[in-house]
Design a protein around this motif. Structure first.
Motif, PDB file in Angstrom:
ATOM      1  N   SER A  65     -89.757  24.869 101.150  1.00  0.00           N
ATOM      2  CA  SER A  65     -90.555  23.455 100.067  1.00  0.00           C
ATOM      3  C   SER A  65     -89.515  21.759 100.905  1.00  0.00           C
ATOM      4  N   THR A  66     -88.645  22.837 101.854  1.00  0.00           N
ATOM      5  CA  THR A  66     -88.302  21.370 102.759  1.00  0.00           C
ATOM      6  C   THR A  66     -89.367  20.960 103.422  1.00  0.00           C
ATOM      7  N   VAL A  67     -90.262  21.761 103.985  1.00  0.00           N
ATOM      8  CA  VAL A  67     -91.295  21.496 105.143  1.00  0.00           C
ATOM      9  C   VAL A  67     -92.251  20.558 104.374  1.00  0.00           C
ATOM     10  N   VAL A  68     -92.997  21.431 102.661  1.00  0.00           N
ATOM     11  CA  VAL A  68     -93.660  20.684 102.194  1.00  0.00           C
ATOM     12  C   VAL A  68     -93.594  19.406 102.007  1.00  0.00           C
ATOM     13  N   THR A  69     -92.715  19.086 101.819  1.00  0.00           N
ATOM     14  CA  THR A  69     -91.468  17.785 100.824  1.00  0.00           C
ATOM     15  C   THR A  69     -91.586  16.292 101.833  1.00  0.00           C
ATOM     16  N   ALA A  70     -91.364  17.835 103.071  1.00  0.00           N
ATOM     17  CA  ALA A  70     -91.708  16.444 104.505  1.00  0.00           C
ATOM     18  C   ALA A  70     -92.593  15.810 104.995  1.00  0.00           C
ATOM     19  N   ALA A  71     -93.767  16.914 104.080  1.00  0.00           N
ATOM     20  CA  ALA A  71     -95.336  16.212 104.390  1.00  0.00           C
ATOM     21  C   ALA A  71     -95.919  15.355 103.318  1.00  0.00           C
ATOM     22  N   ILE A  72     -95.416  15.724 102.424  1.00  0.00           N
ATOM     23  CA  ILE A  72     -96.034  15.308 101.421  1.00  0.00           C
ATOM     24  C   ILE A  72     -95.234  14.125 101.256  1.00  0.00           C
ATOM     25  N   THR A  73     -93.693  13.250 101.293  1.00  0.00           N
ATOM     26  CA  THR A  73     -93.196  11.809 101.767  1.00  0.00           C
ATOM     27  C   THR A  73     -94.380  10.999 102.466  1.00  0.00           C
ATOM     28  N   GLY A  74     -94.585  11.688 104.100  1.00  0.00           N
ATOM     29  CA  GLY A  74     -94.825  11.299 104.590  1.00  0.00           C
ATOM     30  C   GLY A  74     -95.805  10.672 104.712  1.00  0.00           C
ATOM     31  N   TYR A  75     -96.468  11.464 104.005  1.00  0.00           N
ATOM     32  CA  TYR A  75     -97.976  11.210 103.668  1.00  0.00           C
ATOM     33  C   TYR A  75     -98.312   9.738 102.886  1.00  0.00           C
ATOM     34  N   LEU A  76     -97.586  10.293 101.860  1.00  0.00           N
ATOM     35  CA  LEU A  76     -97.451   8.714 100.769  1.00  0.00           C
ATOM     36  C   LEU A  76     -97.050   7.196 100.685  1.00  0.00           C
ATOM     37  N   ALA A  77     -95.486   8.126 102.292  1.00  0.00           N
ATOM     38  CA  ALA A  77     -95.843   6.397 103.012  1.00  0.00           C
ATOM     39  C   ALA A  77     -96.657   6.034 103.659  1.00  0.00           C
ATOM     40  N   ALA A  78     -97.418   6.880 104.062  1.00  0.00           N
ATOM     41  CA  ALA A  78     -99.034   5.903 104.872  1.00  0.00           C
ATOM     42  C   ALA A  78     -99.460   5.319 103.807  1.00  0.00           C
ATOM     43  N   GLY A  99     -84.316  15.681 102.447  1.00  0.00           N
ATOM     44  CA  GLY A  99     -84.072  16.800 102.179  1.00  0.00           C
ATOM     45  C   GLY A  99     -84.139  17.793 102.793  1.00  0.00           C
ATOM     46  N   GLY A 100     -82.839  17.549 104.373  1.00  0.00           N
ATOM     47  CA  GLY A 100     -82.314  18.206 104.535  1.00  0.00           C
ATOM     48  C   GLY A 100     -80.571  17.836 103.825  1.00  0.00           C
ATOM     49  N   MET A 101     -79.985  17.557 103.267  1.00  0.00           N
ATOM     50  CA  MET A 101     -79.271  17.105 102.166  1.00  0.00           C
ATOM     51  C   MET A 101     -79.461  18.390 100.982  1.00  0.00           C
ATOM     52  N   ALA A 102     -80.681  18.101 100.731  1.00  0.00           N
ATOM     53  CA  ALA A 102     -81.364  19.368  99.284  1.00  0.00           C
ATOM     54  C   ALA A 102     -80.617  20.985  99.740  1.00  0.00           C
ATOM     55  N   LEU A 103     -81.211  20.668 101.161  1.00  0.00           N
ATOM     56  CA  LEU A 103     -81.302  21.675 101.403  1.00  0.00           C
ATOM     57  C   LEU A 103     -79.603  22.364 101.629  1.00  0.00           C
ATOM     58  N   LEU A 104     -79.659  22.251 102.970  1.00  0.00           N
ATOM     59  CA  LEU A 104     -77.892  22.797 103.147  1.00  0.00           C
ATOM     60  C   LEU A 104     -75.888  22.492 101.591  1.00  0.00           C
ATOM     61  N   GLY A 105     -76.767  21.252 100.806  1.00  0.00           N
ATOM     62  CA  GLY A 105     -76.083  20.894  99.545  1.00  0.00           C
ATOM     63  C   GLY A 105     -76.277  22.511  98.996  1.00  0.00           C
ATOM     64  N   ALA A 106     -77.846  22.683  99.131  1.00  0.00           N
ATOM     65  CA  ALA A 106     -77.614  24.249  97.502  1.00  0.00           C
ATOM     66  C   ALA A 106     -76.858  25.474  98.560  1.00  0.00           C
ATOM     67  N   TRP A 107     -76.800  25.365  99.756  1.00  0.00           N
ATOM     68  CA  TRP A 107     -76.442  27.092 100.853  1.00  0.00           C
ATOM     69  C   TRP A 107     -74.928  26.323 100.660  1.00  0.00           C
ATOM     70  N   MET A 108     -74.316  25.447 100.446  1.00  0.00           N
ATOM     71  CA  MET A 108     -72.634  24.888 100.629  1.00  0.00           C
ATOM     72  C   MET A 108     -71.935  25.349  98.746  1.00  0.00           C
ATOM     73  N   LEU A 109     -72.579  25.539  98.369  1.00  0.00           N
ATOM     74  CA  LEU A 109     -72.024  25.338  96.845  1.00  0.00           C
ATOM     75  C   LEU A 109     -71.958  26.531  96.482  1.00  0.00           C
ATOM     76  N   LYS A 110     -70.202  26.609  95.982  1.00  0.00           N
ATOM     77  CA  LYS A 110     -69.605  27.743  95.773  1.00  0.00           C
ATOM     78  C   LYS A 110     -70.091  28.767  94.384  1.00  0.00           C
ATOM     79  N   GLN A 111     -70.089  28.232  93.123  1.00  0.00           N
ATOM     80  CA  GLN A 111     -70.576  28.839  92.601  1.00  0.00           C
ATOM     81  C   GLN A 111     -71.560  28.088  91.533  1.00  0.00           C
TER      82      GLN A 111
END
Length: 205
Positions: A79-92, A117-129
């Motif tokens: 999901s992070t890879v696809v999001t990076a590609a789509i956001t870059g495309y929309l910016a272009a 996107g990295g914040m979402a990926l890292l934050g999801a695995w930093m959640l304790k509960q």
């Protein structure tokens, strides 16, 4: 007398070992390894572009194979890879629509989207509960981030702040912090109600 042991040894040597699983695995890996090395060397001699593509695909295949039992992490990474590609495309696309190729604001926005996107990926695995699965949390945050990049396509100044609020909101709602705050609030309200009831009973007496 000596011929019979030699015949027995020759029979053992020529006898097929049906239970030699280690040899079967190693032989298969050796053959596939030689074929893969020959293919890579052929592509490297043919052109750098094809060699780079094949190496990237091999790296992706190895990563998927290593993460095959961690479905949520694999979902979050995809999901992070696809999001990076789509956001870059929309910016272009936003740059082309405004008539400015490779604008400074859009380039900064792309880096901001990738960081979120990295914040979402890292934050999801930093959640304790976490509430629900972590990979689903990343997907929800990435969908909102893509929507924010759509806003940034029209107004580059507002895309990253809106994306940050969306990602932070999703991580807050999917964490146990929001739930614990609600529990504390209910506990405080119940204590206040009990105190008022006790005070009312005391005044009635």
């Amino acid at each position: 007398m000596t011929s019979r042991p030699s015949l027995e040894a020759l029979r053992r040597l020529l006898r097929q070992e049906r239970d030699d699983a280690w040899a079967v695995r190693m032989f298969r890996r050796i053959v596939l390894g030689i074929a893969g090395a020959y293919t890579l060397s052929t592509l490297a001699s043919a052109g750098k572009g094809a060699f780079a593509v094949v190496c990237g695909l091999l790296f992706l295949a190895v990563a998927v194979w290593m993460l095959r039992r961690r479905g949520q992490l694999l979902l979050g990474l995809a999901s992070t890879v696809v999001t990076a590609a789509i956001t870059g495309y929309l910016a272009a696309v936003g740059d082309i629509a405004r008539g400015s190729a490779s604008g400074l604001l859009s380039g900064q926005a792309v880096l901001g989207y990738w960081a979120l996107g990295g914040m979402a990926l890292l934050g999801a695995w930093m959640l304790k509960q976490p509430r629900g699965r972590r990979g689903v949390t990343v997907v929800l945050a990435d969908v909102l981030l893509i929507c924010a990049s759509g806003v940034g396509m029209l107004a580059p100044l507002f895309g990253v702040p809106v994306g940050f609020m969306c990602v932070a909101g999703v991580l807050t709602l999917r964490s146990g912090t929001f739930r614990s705050v609600k529990r504390c609030e209910r506990a405080v309200k119940s204590q206040e109600v009990r105190r008022l009831l006790a005070a009312a009973e005391t005044d009635g007496r």
